[in-house]
Write a protein that holds these residues in place. Sequence first.
Motif, PDB file in Angstrom:
ATOM      1  N   VAL A 120      18.054 -20.783 -26.415  1.00 30.30           N
ATOM      2  CA  VAL A 120      18.415 -21.166 -25.007  1.00 30.30           C
ATOM      3  C   VAL A 120      18.711 -20.135 -24.657  1.00 30.30           C
ATOM      4  CG1 VAL A 120      20.335 -22.920 -24.766  1.00 30.30           C
ATOM      5  CG2 VAL A 120      19.088 -23.593 -27.150  1.00 30.30           C
ATOM      6  N   GLU A 121      19.905 -19.953 -24.739  1.00 24.42           N
ATOM      7  CA  GLU A 121      19.958 -18.973 -23.991  1.00 24.42           C
ATOM      8  C   GLU A 121      19.197 -17.969 -23.564  1.00 24.42           C
ATOM      9  OE1 GLU A 121      22.920 -17.539 -23.517  1.00 24.42           O
ATOM     10  OE2 GLU A 121      24.004 -19.469 -23.903  1.00 24.42           O
ATOM     11  N   GLU A 122      17.562 -17.817 -23.847  1.00 24.63           N
ATOM     12  CA  GLU A 122      16.451 -17.103 -23.300  1.00 24.63           C
ATOM     13  C   GLU A 122      15.917 -18.056 -22.182  1.00 24.63           C
ATOM     14  OE1 GLU A 122      12.074 -14.572 -23.595  1.00 24.63           O
ATOM     15  OE2 GLU A 122      13.612 -15.665 -25.784  1.00 24.63           O
ATOM     16  N   ASP A 149      28.562 -24.098 -21.553  1.00 21.80           N
ATOM     17  CA  ASP A 149      29.305 -24.506 -21.690  1.00 21.80           C
ATOM     18  C   ASP A 149      29.216 -25.907 -21.859  1.00 21.80           C
ATOM     19  OD1 ASP A 149      30.543 -22.125 -22.420  1.00 21.80           O
ATOM     20  OD2 ASP A 149      32.463 -22.725 -21.168  1.00 21.80           O
ATOM     21  N   GLU A 150      28.860 -26.257 -20.826  1.00 19.39           N
ATOM     22  CA  GLU A 150      28.731 -28.266 -20.762  1.00 19.39           C
ATOM     23  C   GLU A 150      27.054 -28.358 -21.795  1.00 19.39           C
ATOM     24  OE1 GLU A 150      28.099 -32.018 -17.759  1.00 19.39           O
ATOM     25  OE2 GLU A 150      28.078 -30.032 -16.880  1.00 19.39           O
ATOM     26  N   LEU A 151      26.429 -27.273 -21.494  1.00 24.32           N
ATOM     27  CA  LEU A 151      25.296 -27.298 -22.190  1.00 24.32           C
ATOM     28  C   LEU A 151      25.494 -26.987 -23.636  1.00 24.32           C
ATOM     29  CD1 LEU A 151      22.449 -28.168 -22.303  1.00 24.32           C
ATOM     30  CD2 LEU A 151      22.024 -25.199 -21.529  1.00 24.32           C
ATOM     31  N   GLU A 152      26.481 -26.861 -24.186  1.00 25.40           N
ATOM     32  CA  GLU A 152      26.766 -26.454 -25.776  1.00 25.40           C
ATOM     33  C   GLU A 152      27.000 -27.649 -26.231  1.00 25.40           C
ATOM     34  OE1 GLU A 152      25.862 -24.847 -29.714  1.00 25.40           O
ATOM     35  OE2 GLU A 152      24.736 -24.004 -27.776  1.00 25.40           O
ATOM     36  N   ARG A 153      27.891 -28.323 -24.980  1.00 24.61           N
ATOM     37  CA  ARG A 153      28.767 -29.316 -25.973  1.00 24.61           C
ATOM     38  C   ARG A 153      27.776 -30.539 -25.995  1.00 24.61           C
ATOM     39  NH1 ARG A 153      32.923 -27.742 -22.091  1.00 24.61           N
ATOM     40  NH2 ARG A 153      32.049 -28.665 -20.700  1.00 24.61           N
ATOM     41  N   GLU A 154      26.544 -30.360 -25.311  1.00 24.32           N
ATOM     42  CA  GLU A 154      26.428 -31.570 -25.193  1.00 24.32           C
ATOM     43  C   GLU A 154      24.461 -31.709 -26.196  1.00 24.32           C
ATOM     44  OE1 GLU A 154      23.541 -35.280 -22.819  1.00 24.32           O
ATOM     45  OE2 GLU A 154      25.974 -34.337 -23.420  1.00 24.32           O
ATOM     46  N   LEU A 155      24.433 -30.363 -26.501  1.00 22.95           N
ATOM     47  CA  LEU A 155      23.157 -30.040 -27.332  1.00 22.95           C
ATOM     48  C   LEU A 155      23.895 -30.735 -29.033  1.00 22.95           C
ATOM     49  CD1 LEU A 155      21.121 -26.703 -26.091  1.00 22.95           C
ATOM     50  CD2 LEU A 155      20.578 -29.306 -26.160  1.00 22.95           C
TER      51      LEU A 155
END
Length: 254
Positions: A155-157, A176-182
Motif C-alpha cells: 500500500v505504501e509503495e 492516516d485516513e487511508l490506513e484507518r479506512e483499510l
Amino acid sequence: MSETSYPVRSVATTFRIVEALDEVGEAGITELSERTGVSNGSVHKHLNTLRSLGYVRKEGTRYSLSLRFLGLGNRVRERREVVRAARPAVESLASTAGAVTNLQVAEHGYGVYAYRATRGETDGNAPLPVVGERVPLHTTAGGKAILSRMDRAEVEEIVDTVGLPTRTDKTIDSRDELERELRSIRDRGLAFERGEHRPSVQCVAAPIAASDRPVGAISVSGSVDRMSGKKLEEDLAGLVVSAANEIELNLFRE
C-alpha cells in the motif's frame, strides 16, 4: 515521470499521442502538438505510422483511434483468469440487484474496470468510469477493497508512486485516513464508496482473493438517491459478499 526516464523515447511519444486522441476523441495535428508538446512534424510522422498499422483513422484533417484497440483490449481481458471466473457472478449479481455491477482489478498501482454488467433501469445520474478506464485505488469502493488485502508495504509503495489525488471533497487525502479506512474494511470484509470518486455515486464492494492475494473486487454502484441506507449497507452488502465468495470458488476450480 519525465519523458527522458523512458528507455525508448519514441515509444513514449507515440503513446502520448494515443492518449491525447483517447481524451479528445478526434483532433488535428496542430491540436495534438499543443496537447502533447510534440512538434507538428513529429506528430504527423507518428500518426502516419499508427494509421499504416491500422490503429488510427483519418477523415479529412482529423485523426481518431480505430477499433483495433477494442480487439486488443477484449483479448487481453479474456486472458485474465479472474475475469473468466467472475463473469457469471457479475452477471448474476447485476440481475439480482437490478443495478450496475463491476469487476475491478489492480494494475500498475491503479484500479481498472475489467468487466461490467447492467440490469434494470440505467442510472443516468450516476455516471461511472468506462470499462477499461483506470482510477486511483483509494477513490473507489473496489479499489479500497483491493488495497485492504495488500500488506502495508505494498500500500505504501502504491501511495508513494500514485499519490492520493482527490476526485471530490470526500476523497481520502491522507495516509492516516487511508490506513484507518483499510483497517475498517478488513474488519467487516466490505468497502463503501460515498461520493469519493463521483459526487453522485455510492457503491459497496468486496475483495476477491486467490491464495490469500488480492486479485480484484466486485461492486454494485448507483446514485445516492437509489443506493443508500439499509439497501446499500445490508441488502446489497450481503449480495456482494456472496458473489465474491462464488468468484473465489471459481478461481479455486480453475
